[in-house]
Write a protein that holds these residues in place. Structure first.
Motif, PDB file in Angstrom:
ATOM      1  N   GLU A  22       0.843  -1.201   0.000  1.00 38.46           N
ATOM      2  CA  GLU A  22       0.000   0.000   0.000  1.00 38.46           C
ATOM      3  C   GLU A  22       0.874   1.246   0.000  1.00 38.46           C
ATOM      4  N   ASP A 139     -12.275   1.171   5.797  1.00 35.80           N
ATOM      5  CA  ASP A 139     -12.061   2.583   5.463  1.00 35.80           C
ATOM      6  C   ASP A 139     -12.145   2.738   3.948  1.00 35.80           C
ATOM      7  N   ASP A 140     -13.035   3.605   3.490  1.00 39.15           N
ATOM      8  CA  ASP A 140     -13.257   3.789   2.052  1.00 39.15           C
ATOM      9  C   ASP A 140     -12.017   4.252   1.292  1.00 39.15           C
ATOM     10  N   THR A 141     -11.056   4.838   1.993  1.00 34.19           N
ATOM     11  CA  THR A 141      -9.857   5.353   1.328  1.00 34.19           C
ATOM     12  C   THR A 141      -8.689   4.375   1.391  1.00 34.19           C
ATOM     13  N   CYS A 142      -8.924   3.182   1.929  1.00 32.46           N
ATOM     14  CA  CYS A 142      -7.837   2.224   2.163  1.00 32.46           C
ATOM     15  C   CYS A 142      -8.130   0.906   1.449  1.00 32.46           C
ATOM     16  N   GLN A 143      -7.116   0.315   0.879  1.00 28.79           N
ATOM     17  CA  GLN A 143      -7.247  -0.983   0.221  1.00 28.79           C
ATOM     18  C   GLN A 143      -6.446  -2.081   0.918  1.00 28.79           C
ATOM     19  N   TYR A 157     -11.025  -2.788  10.449  1.00 28.41           N
ATOM     20  CA  TYR A 157     -10.012  -1.910   9.876  1.00 28.41           C
ATOM     21  C   TYR A 157      -8.640  -2.570   9.911  1.00 28.41           C
ATOM     22  N   CYS A 162      -6.666   3.743  10.659  1.00 29.48           N
ATOM     23  CA  CYS A 162      -7.930   3.725   9.909  1.00 29.48           C
ATOM     24  C   CYS A 162      -9.127   3.676  10.856  1.00 29.48           C
ATOM     25  N   ARG A 165      -9.520   7.198  12.390  1.00 29.14           N
ATOM     26  CA  ARG A 165      -9.996   8.157  11.383  1.00 29.14           C
ATOM     27  C   ARG A 165     -11.508   8.009  11.201  1.00 29.14           C
ATOM     28  N   ASN A 166     -11.990   6.780  11.139  1.00 26.85           N
ATOM     29  CA  ASN A 166     -13.416   6.540  10.942  1.00 26.85           C
ATOM     30  C   ASN A 166     -14.228   6.842  12.196  1.00 26.85           C
TER      31      ASN A 166
END
Length: 177
Positions: A22, A139-143, A157, A162, A165-166
């Protein structure tokens, strides 16, 4: 936790390795490999050179596909991984680990041993039908991958970062709403 210590350790190591791809990439040099080996002390042959690092980096997409596959597809990935190596299973114990199975010789390249240990751990995941314990971070911004080894299946998460943050975003949304 539904898995033995060696299975859980192999899953954690595979997830760590996959997540190292990542942004930012955290497996680029000898110091990064040393961090992997400090967290997951593999025994056997360790070359600690650029070839070994490149082999580990090249393994990441295959591990990701294996870990995220649906149960039947996961079994196919595992079978393919095991068919590609000479398996020499033996029981061993070392360090703080009690008796566990090593499926390939200790002199095989580290990336091969990681692949086989992951495949062997996934045998337990498949047999217990616990594939849902491995997922993409919520988290929508994390893969990155999230590995949930908790009893109550509450981990969503990949990291505390993450999760925090959420939690902060949810708190702010409740306060604004």
């Amino acid at each position: 936790m539904p898995f033995t210590d060696d299975t859980a350790d192999a899953l954690r190591a595979a997830v760590w390795l996959v997540n190292s791809a990542e942004d930012p990439d955290t497996l680029t040099d000898a110091a990064d490999e040393a961090a992997l080996l400090l967290e997951f002390p593999y025994t056997g042959r360790l070359d600690r050179d650029t070839t070994e690092i490149e082999q580990l980096r090249a393994l990441r997409p295959e591990l990701r596909a294996m870990l995220l596959a649906e149960r039947d597809d996961m079994a196919e990935h595992v079978n393919r991984a095991l068919a590609g190596v000479t398996v020499t299973p033996r029981l061993t114990r070392h360090g703080d680990l009690d008796w566990h199975l090593h499926a390939v010789d200790d002199d095989r390249p580290l990336a091969e041993r990681v692949l086989v240990e992951t495949a062997m751990a996934l045998v337990d995941v498949i047999r217990a039908d616990e594939g849902s314990r491995i997922s993409v971070c919520a988290d929508d911004t994390c893969q990155a991958l999230a590995l949930d080894l908790s009893r109550n299946r509450s981990k969503r998460y990949c990291s505390t970062t993450c999760a925090n943050r959420n939690a902060v975003a949810a708190y702010r949304a409740r306060r604004a709403g």
